[in-house]
Design an enzyme around this catalytic site. Structure first.
Site, PDB file in Angstrom:
ATOM      1  N   ARG A 101       0.802  -1.138  -0.006  1.00  0.00           N
ATOM      2  CA  ARG A 101       0.168   0.179   0.168  1.00  0.00           C
ATOM      3  C   ARG A 101       0.995   1.263  -0.014  1.00  0.00           C
ATOM      4  NH1 ARG A 101      -5.327   1.643   3.648  1.00  0.00           N
ATOM      5  NH2 ARG A 101      -6.018   0.065   2.033  1.00  0.00           N
ATOM      6  N   HIS A 128      -7.725   0.612  -6.146  1.00  0.00           N
ATOM      7  CA  HIS A 128      -7.889  -0.177  -5.145  1.00  0.00           C
ATOM      8  C   HIS A 128      -8.477  -1.480  -5.414  1.00  0.00           C
ATOM      9  CE1 HIS A 128      -7.684  -1.158  -0.794  1.00  0.00           C
ATOM     10  NE2 HIS A 128      -8.840  -0.399  -0.422  1.00  0.00           N
ATOM     11  N   GLN A 131     -10.422  -3.941  -2.668  1.00  0.00           N
ATOM     12  CA  GLN A 131     -11.569  -3.319  -2.269  1.00  0.00           C
ATOM     13  C   GLN A 131     -12.685  -3.909  -3.282  1.00  0.00           C
ATOM     14  OE1 GLN A 131     -12.039  -1.609   0.452  1.00  0.00           O
ATOM     15  NE2 GLN A 131     -14.311  -2.340   0.359  1.00  0.00           N
ATOM     16  N   ASP A 216     -17.240   7.431  -1.321  1.00  0.00           N
ATOM     17  CA  ASP A 216     -15.911   7.130  -0.376  1.00  0.00           C
ATOM     18  C   ASP A 216     -15.568   8.571   0.041  1.00  0.00           C
ATOM     19  OD1 ASP A 216     -13.516   6.235   0.468  1.00  0.00           O
ATOM     20  OD2 ASP A 216     -12.496   6.090  -1.319  1.00  0.00           O
ATOM     21  N   CYS A 256     -16.301   1.845   1.011  1.00  0.00           N
ATOM     22  CA  CYS A 256     -15.210   0.978   1.473  1.00  0.00           C
ATOM     23  C   CYS A 256     -14.829   1.306   2.830  1.00  0.00           C
ATOM     24  CB  CYS A 256     -14.054   1.332   0.510  1.00  0.00           C
ATOM     25  SG  CYS A 256     -13.394   2.805   0.775  1.00  0.00           S
ATOM     26  N   ARG A 284     -13.356  -8.187   2.827  1.00  0.00           N
ATOM     27  CA  ARG A 284     -12.271  -8.091   2.360  1.00  0.00           C
ATOM     28  C   ARG A 284     -11.261  -9.409   2.746  1.00  0.00           C
ATOM     29  NH1 ARG A 284     -10.155  -2.977   1.884  1.00  0.00           N
ATOM     30  NH2 ARG A 284      -8.305  -4.363   1.282  1.00  0.00           N
TER      31      ARG A 284
HETATM   32  N1  NVA Z   1      -9.930   6.649  -1.161  1.00  0.00           N
HETATM   33  C1  NVA Z   1      -9.386   6.383   0.158  1.00  0.00           C
HETATM   34  C2  NVA Z   1      -9.494   4.878   0.227  1.00  0.00           C
HETATM   35  C3  NVA Z   1      -9.110   4.437   1.719  1.00  0.00           C
HETATM   36  C4  NVA Z   1      -9.473   2.874   1.885  1.00  0.00           C
HETATM   37  C5  NVA Z   1      -7.872   6.565   0.430  1.00  0.00           C
HETATM   38  O1  NVA Z   1      -7.102   6.498  -0.571  1.00  0.00           O
HETATM   39  O2  NVA Z   1      -7.401   7.260   1.342  1.00  0.00           O
HETATM   40  N1   CP Z   2     -11.124   0.087   2.743  1.00  0.00           N
HETATM   41  C1   CP Z   2      -9.918   0.196   3.175  1.00  0.00           C
HETATM   42  O1   CP Z   2      -8.758  -0.291   2.218  1.00  0.00           O
HETATM   43  O2   CP Z   2      -9.596   0.122   4.523  1.00  0.00           O
HETATM   44  P1   CP Z   2      -8.307   0.407   5.252  1.00  0.00           P
HETATM   45  O3   CP Z   2      -7.575   1.831   4.893  1.00  0.00           O
HETATM   46  O4   CP Z   2      -8.644   0.353   6.825  1.00  0.00           O
HETATM   47  O5   CP Z   2      -7.403  -0.779   4.852  1.00  0.00           O
END
Ligand code: NVA
Ligand code: CP
Length: 297
Positions: A101, A128, A131, A216, A256, A284
């Site tokens: 990540r 993502h 997800q 989101d 998500c 997940r």
């Molecule tokens: N769009 C959000 C998703 C978090 C799971 C981010 O990138 O922070």
């Molecule tokens: N939806 C998601 O990826 O959550 P986290 O940021 O908690 O991993």
């Protein structure tokens, strides 16, 4: 060569369906004597925060008999500028898969190019994909096959939105995207959906008759400096009860998580009867167990 999972769109439609159906089966039939990944290790590199992604991969590996290793960028030599390629070569000599990540799809591709083992995108600034495996599982479980149906993405045209665009093409549903102009997906990302994804200016028009309403957070990780201007631009794109009423009476609300009640959605919607967000979160786990089987067995 190892098979990677950096975007949803790199799966064939039949592969994406098979992973989702396997996730549904694992959820109902998994028992702890099934341990196909004994002795195998997943390295998890986190350059950004996570609750669901970290826990679901770590628990999923444990349930399959394997082990997951939490590596933050700060605590590894990646945080002291060791090359991504060198990191890939070293980790893939000792581990059986790598999840990452970070804020760079390009670095994930570099990692994959130099890795002998599968690399999984646990979120980047552009995608993502994990997800969406969970989200498609959730849609199948609650309302059957998404094919021929319609989802409305309301809010920020972000990384999760791009993976929804790819899901629309793979799973055969229409995705109407309503976002303020500065936060639209790029033309290139929109094209990943072929004719399945389209922009719709007004959130009300996008939501009308939809089978799923999805949103989101307005400020993704790494975009915090833009928070005030994002709140101003995105406030008309809040998913509230009035917007939900335009959708099908049994429309699902998806998110998500993490959520910000009073911003992208209201408490009555996310905590209401049409919300399936807790199933999305749980899925997940099952979807990624199915993904790990797909990549490793
Ligand atoms: N769009 C959000 C998703 C978090 C799971 C981010 O990138 O922070
Ligand atoms: N939806 C998601 O990826 O959550 P986290 O940021 O908690 O991993």
């Amino acid at each position: 060569m190892a098979r990677h999972f950096l975007t949803l769109g790199e799966l064939q439609a039949d592969e994406a369906h098979a992973i989702v159906q396997r996730a549904i089966k694992l959820k109902h039939e998994h028992d702890l004597s099934y341990r196909p990944l004994v002795g195998r290790t997943l390295a998890m590199i986190f350059a950004k925060s996570s609750t669901r992604t970290r826990v679901s991969f770590e628990v999923g590996m444990a349930k399959l008999g394997g082990h997951a290793l939490m590596l933050t960028t700060a605590q590894t030599q990646l945080g002291r500028e060791e090359a991504v390629a060198d990191t890939a070569k070293v980790l893939s000599r000792m581990c059986d898969a790598i999840m990452i990540r970070n804020d760079s799809q390009a670095d994930q591709e570099e990692l994959a190019r130099h890795s002998r083992v599968p690399v999984i995108n646990g979120l980047s600034e552009r995608h993502h994909p994990c997800q969406l495996l969970a989200d498609m599982q959730t849609w199948f479980e609650h309302a059957g096959d998404p094919a021929g149906k319609t989802a409305a993405w309301i809010g920020d045209g972000n990384n999760v939105c791009t993976s929804w665009i790819e899901a629309a093409r793979l799973f055969g549903f229409k995705l109407r995207i309503s976002t303020p102009a500065p936060y639209r997906p790029t033309t290139g990302d929109l094209a990943l959906g072929g004719d399945a994804a389209s922009l719709v200016e007004s959130p009300a028009a996008a939501a009308t008759g939809a089978d799923v309403i999805v949103t989101d957070c307005w400020t993704s990780m790494g975009r915090e400096a833009e928070q005030a201007q994002r709140i101003r631009a995105l406030t008309p794109f809040q998913v509230n009860a009035a917007l939900m009423q335009r959708a099908q009476p049994k429309a699902l609300f998806m998110h998500c998580l993490p959520a910000h009640r009073g911003e992208e959605t209201t408490a009555d919607v996310i905590d209401g009867p049409q919300s399936v967000v807790w199933d999305e979160a749980e899925n997940r786990l099952w979807a990624q167990m199915a993904l790990l089987e797909f990549l490793l067995l």
